[in-house]
Write an enzyme that holds these catalytic residues in place. Structure first.
Site, PDB file in Angstrom:
ATOM      1  N   LYS A  80      65.089  -2.524   7.075  1.00  0.00           N
ATOM      2  CA  LYS A  80      64.439  -1.411   6.396  1.00  0.00           C
ATOM      3  C   LYS A  80      65.487  -0.397   5.957  1.00  0.00           C
ATOM      4  O   LYS A  80      66.415  -0.085   6.710  1.00  0.00           O
ATOM      5  CB  LYS A  80      63.417  -0.766   7.325  1.00  0.00           C
ATOM      6  CG  LYS A  80      62.543   0.298   6.674  1.00  0.00           C
ATOM      7  CD  LYS A  80      61.480   0.780   7.654  1.00  0.00           C
ATOM      8  CE  LYS A  80      60.572   1.826   7.029  1.00  0.00           C
ATOM      9  NZ  LYS A  80      59.522   2.287   7.971  1.00  0.00           N
ATOM     10  N   SER A 155      55.248   2.617   5.655  1.00  0.00           N
ATOM     11  CA  SER A 155      56.484   2.720   4.905  1.00  0.00           C
ATOM     12  C   SER A 155      57.372   1.485   4.995  1.00  0.00           C
ATOM     13  O   SER A 155      58.397   1.408   4.301  1.00  0.00           O
ATOM     14  CB  SER A 155      57.267   3.952   5.368  1.00  0.00           C
ATOM     15  OG  SER A 155      57.649   3.832   6.729  1.00  0.00           O
ATOM     16  N   SER A 179      53.334   2.814   9.925  1.00  0.00           N
ATOM     17  CA  SER A 179      54.250   2.206   8.961  1.00  0.00           C
ATOM     18  C   SER A 179      54.592   0.744   9.224  1.00  0.00           C
ATOM     19  O   SER A 179      55.185   0.089   8.375  1.00  0.00           O
ATOM     20  CB  SER A 179      55.554   3.019   8.892  1.00  0.00           C
ATOM     21  OG  SER A 179      55.309   4.284   8.331  1.00  0.00           O
TER      22      SER A 179
END
Length: 473
Positions: A80, A155, A179
């Site tokens: 990420k 996210s 997320s």
């Protein structure tokens, strides 16, 4: 070799160990899949193929020498883009950091690399992880593989899309208000928000806070357990990290799924929150299916009525801590919702924080007592189905206005405050073919037991086997 991408991470790790396939061949297959799929979906935003090739070759040499191999040996992974990666651009989805190349790895990257994973690049995220729609001014929007006109969630949206389309077999992520769980639901993969302290994260400006956590997503519970073996475990830099090593997750792989007979499951279709009719209809079968599996299912839910207010205060404090200095220097370069969160954090008084802390303690105690009566809580992972990618967030659900970009995700963020492990599992599809996930929540620190429960669900409800089939793949 592109069909290699469709094997599970567990299968691929075994194939590399048995020399049925090389790490370099698997890397080449993943790069080919990225070339074919990523231009349309925009999940992987920074690629380092030469660096990955060197690492894959080293992995193959280790196999040839008969070295002791980690559980993720030779498996490509994309991190990420909030996670620092030494020598690899880490943008945070922000123009402020568009060219930043850290000189250290984050703890998650350290552990995955030590377990043998091959870093292939970075996955897209909203600016500073703010919001559950993955877009930013550096790379643009990431699209849903089941319908590219829709959002993939966030996210950790880039990670979920990369997994769902076979660009990588494993992917890391993080979760504050949902997320890991939200994009898992929107993209039909498995997402685990582990217990507070189970997967420590460093660097960390709030190492004592349980609100945000690192974690993982995968295409199956077994693949998730494989990754959790590497991710879980204590770190002296994070005072709330739990002492158990990741070895305990091996039993998810080696033991039979949990026998659900007699397990006490509380089911709530909404947690007292507005939920879209499409989600309600898709998950209406869940309590009956759990009953067929032997669970004693009761309509019930913990009292989390004050969770929304508590979460807003604690989240705003986090954003002021993380982005307050940037706000003072370059506020015009920050996303509007990031500025709003910083300003909100500065507007609260010490009394506001004290009341939120006291309320949080009471909520945790209520959740503990609730799980004295139940083994699992089941509820929708997300209150809506995937929405148009151009829409930043849903401003209305089932006739109820959502005042802020956080409110529409309370089915996840309310659970965050309990500190309990929570999983988004593939469950169903709408008539339009959009995934809908169910969320399973376990008692405090019951991560392994929860995953064994989820594995039994996965075998009985194999919705996760339905892959996206849009023309680019």
């Amino acid at each position: 070799m592109s069909d290699l991408c469709d094997h599970s991470a567990v299968e691929l790790a075994s194939m590399i160990r048995q020399r049925e396939v090389s790490a370099r061949e698997l890397l080449d297959a993943c790069l080919a899949r990225i070339d074919a799929v990523n231009p349309r979906l925009n999940a992987v935003v920074t690629l380092v193929p030469d660096r990955a090739a060197e690492r894959a070759d080293e992995a193959d040499e280790a196999v040839a020498r008969g070295d002791e191999l980690g559980p993720l040996h030779g498996l490509p992974i994309a991190h990420k883009d909030l996670e620092p990666t030494a020598g690899i651009r880490t943008t945070m989805g922000s123009p402020i950091f568009a060219d930043w190349v850290p000189d250290i790895d984050g703890l998650v990257v350290e552990r995955l690399r030590a377990a043998g994973a091959v870093t292939i690049g970075k996955t897209n995220t909203p600016e500073f992880g703010a919001g559950s729609n993955t877009f930013n001014p550096v790379f643009g929007a990431t699209r849903n593989p089941y319908d590219p006109s829709l959002t993939c969630g966030g996210s950790s949206g880039g990670a979920a899309v990369a997994l769902a389309t076979g660009m990588v077999p494993i992917a890391d992520g993080s979760d504050m208000g949902g997320s890991l769980r939200n994009p898992a639901s929107f993209c039909n993969v498995v997402g685990l928000r582990p217990s507070a302290g189970r997967v420590p994260s460093w660097p960390n400006r709030a190492p004592w806070s349980p609100l945000a956590t690192a974690g993982a997503m995968a295409r199956s519970v077994d693949d998730l357990a494989l990754q959790m073996q590497a991710l879980a475990g204590p770190d002296h830099r994070i005072p709330i990290s739990l002492p158990q090593s990741g070895d305990s997750f091996a039993e998810v792989l080696t033991q039979q799924p949990a026998d659900l007979t007699g397990l006490r499951v509380a089911w709530t279709p909404d947690l007292g929150l507005p939920v879209d009719r499409a989600v309600r209809d898709a998950l209406a079968f869940v309590p009956d299916r759990l009953g067929e599996l032997g669970c004693d299912v009761v309509d019930d839910a913990p009292d989390l009525g004050d969770a929304g207010e508590i979460f807003q205060v604690l989240r705003a404090w986090h954003f002021e801590l993380a982005a307050g200095e940037l706000y003072d220097r370059v506020s015009e370069q920050l996303k509007e919702t990031v500025r709003w969160n910083v300003e909100l954090g500065r507007s609260f008084t010490l009394t506001d924080h004290a009341r939120a802390a006291a309320g949080h303690a009471d909520l945790v105690e209520r959740a503990r007592r609730f799980f004295g009566c139940y083994d699992v809580l089941a509820l929708p992972a997300v209150q809506v189905v995937p929405f148009p990618v151009e829409t930043e967030w849903p401003t209305e659900i089932d006739g109820t206005t959502m005042p802020t970009y956080v409110d529409w995700m309370r089915s996840c963020s309310d659970i965050t405050l309990t500190g309990c492990p929570a999983m988004s599992m593939p469950a169903a599809f709408t008539p339009d073919g959009l995934p809908v996930g169910v969320q399973f929540v376990g008692p405090p620190r019951s991560d392994v037991e929860l995953m064994r429960f989820a594995k039994a669900w996965e075998l009985a409800v194999p919705a996760g086997e339905r892959r996206a089939t849009f023309g680019a793949i």
